[in-house]
Design an enzyme around this catalytic site. Sequence first.
Site, short mmCIF file in Angstrom:
data_model
loop_
_atom_site.label_atom_id
_atom_site.label_comp_id
_atom_site.label_asym_id
_atom_site.label_seq_id
_atom_site.Cartn_x
_atom_site.Cartn_y
_atom_site.Cartn_z
N ASP A 99 -3.33 -13.41 -2.63
CA ASP A 99 -2.97 -12.00 -2.66
C ASP A 99 -1.55 -11.80 -2.13
O ASP A 99 -0.77 -11.03 -2.70
CB ASP A 99 -3.97 -11.20 -1.82
N ALA B 294 0.86 -1.20 0.00
CA ALA B 294 0.00 0.00 0.00
C ALA B 294 0.88 1.24 0.00
O ALA B 294 1.64 1.46 -0.95
CB ALA B 294 -0.96 -0.02 1.18
N LYS C 119 1.96 -10.48 -4.15
CA LYS C 119 2.84 -9.43 -3.63
C LYS C 119 4.28 -9.92 -3.52
O LYS C 119 5.22 -9.22 -3.91
CB LYS C 119 2.33 -8.96 -2.26
#
Length: 831
Positions: free
Chosen positions: A692, A625, A696
């Site tokens: 997910d 993020a 990453k």
Amino acid sequence: MSFQPYSIVSAQNFMNILKFGGSSVASPPRIKSVIDILIPYIEKEKIAVVFSAFGGVTDTLINLSLWALEGKADYKEELLSIEQRHLDAVRELVNIQRQSAVIANVKYTINELEDVLHGVYLVKERTPRTLDYIMSFGERLSAFIITEAMKERGINAEFLDARQVIRTDNHFGYARIDFNTTNQLVSEYFNTHQSLQVITGFIGSSETGETTTIGRSGSDYTAAIFAGALKATSLEIWTDVDGMMTADPRKVKKAFTVKEMTYQEAMELSHFGAKVIFPATMQPAMINHIPIRIKNTFNALFEGTLIKETSNNKSLIIKGISSIDKISLLNVQGSGLMGVVGVSMRLFGALANQKINVILISQASSEHSICLAIETAKVKQAKLAIEKEFQYEIKGKEMDEVLVESDLAIVAIVGENMKHNPGTSGRMFNALGKNGINIRAIAQGSSELNISAVIHEQDIAKALNVLHEAFFLSDHKILNVFLVGTGLIGKSLLSMVDKQFQQLALQNHLEVNVAGVANSKKMFFKSDGLHVASAVDQLIESGEPMSMNAFFGNMIALNLSNSIFVDCTSSEEVAEYYHSILSSNISIVTPNKKANSGSLTRYQDLKSVSRKRGIKFLYETNVGAGLPVINTMNDLLLSGDKVLRIEAVLSGTLNFIFSSFIEGAKFSEVVREAKEKGYTEPDPRDDLNGMDVARKVLILSREAGLPMELEDIKVENMVPKDCQEDMTIDDFFKRLSTHDAEFELIRKQAAEKNEKLRYMAVLENGKTTIQLGSVNDQHPFYALKGSDNIILLTTERYHDRPMVIRGPGAGAEVTAAGVFADIIRIGNYFN
């Protein structure tokens, strides 16, 4: 009010010549405004005024003659419109007691025009001589009517038909001035006429008394001729713009007026498309050292631009950027041209014989090739002329066939200060290159007054804006953002852009212009920028149906400088367009992991395209993020460090779940709580399956230099097998509750060792694993809380004490902040 007659004027004491163009006198109210402008001049100095035809009349006269030539009787109706327009002007500008004589004169002149047009209609012939005569009526009518309007205001004005004093040759359409005779006639006339002279622009007469015109925009030239003949102290050209601008304001919104420039700078800019003033206008002024002032009739108090021998404005490296479109390149090359004397003479002689003007020349030092830029309309004629001249060399293979490239334009930067500022050409080419504008040919004179580049015509507006920013707004950059995805992240990003707009402009000299926005259903574009605070509302209310292909097409068609595509979706379809977007020299910022976690080939391809194109592909938010993970690791690698091990908790959702999974809590209830708080995907299994996290860590692995595919990563799926079947979310939670005891056992075993559960990714020795494990109170992961992420980077430099990056790893606000930071980073790159 009444103005005293002028005293007799001599060439030595005449003061000022003013000229007003067609837009300045297009209607009676505008003519009244012009007279208001003139009155202060009349009260304090000697002047003469040159007028163009009423706005649009000259073009109409040309069309009338063409219709008459083609035998179309429609010309008569249009002629009546012209007559009515001029008669209406008389009725509004002249008192009724004097109208009859003025109207009679106008009608007499119109009848004269009607007779000429009728002759063209009958004999179906319109010679250049006849066309010049027809075009002369516009200025003759306007100057006469304005003279009478001045008399109504008490001004002692006198109509002067310039044909009385301007002598030309008989080259109709672009007659050349006989300056010796003209200067004498003008001087003699003004020495014997005391009134303010209201002069017809654009026209003159030959030695035999035939009416001639001196070229389009010839009224400016007329004013300069009178200024030179009378040794005027100044020449003022009144038009509908605020002077000479740094660029065409229709194409460059932030263009501004240049206060001063030299004759040479103005000549160069006018040659390369600046239509405010024409080279011929400046010649009489230059010879007689008369300053020229460009002013705006509609903004009379603005000082405009002063053009003179030397400029006091030394702060600007260049004075303007101009362009010419509809250009073609002819490339003349061949081994037989090298070292051969007279090739250039033959080449340019062949073109001169066909009256073809060469706008730009570029020649290699090897003399193997000569590149010429000419108007596209003349390119076929030019190619035939050259190939005819060199027909024997072509037959003998000493010279290749002439190559033609069309759909081009020339962009030029102009300024005398370039010679004192090394690196000007570098700044020009760097700015164009960063925006994907390919240069086909370059020309620069030894005087360093002008640098010209031939580019694709479709890039002209973009090039003008890029160069304007580079030279005039070098501390200010406009970023044109195209946003796809207006969900939580997209809306948060727009909110940040709106809140930070002023601060970015003042402190960072960046302006973020949101030029396009789209969601899954609609898209909306506005090249000069949407109102960011209401962008989503504008999209919903005014958007057109969305398709990624159409969005891409619109973005390319707008062709804006410093363009950035921002993908705030999780869509594979959008990611499939990344290659095309980067290939179009548009930078990309994205939190969407689909592209970089897809095939290794696609990842490498996108990196390669962005590197070759010299634009940015930024995806810091793919992994943590708003956490600076990728940039930090890349900086270490660029400085020569080597990544040995990566340990990471990369799912804020799973960290919240396992941090909240304490004694007395049921695993299924903790997962339900995470979903209710919005931490999970709509289907929590999309988080629990670990994919997910796998995407990453795959991206991190690739950034570390490992050629890995997604299937190379070992992932522990936290979704029990019987919960992986197709079912509703409610059924999933019911099924998951039957496994609470199994998860409780795992938690209890960790607690007995005074350890905590963490869903961790580990990269070491070229292998990556993702699994649920437990850590003791000495491990950095032990104190991790909530939805935070943490990354430990063990490198050759950070070996004994790994680098720790920790913070919120999920949430719309922090992700949008990371996206915004990448946008600003690109803005700094363009600077």
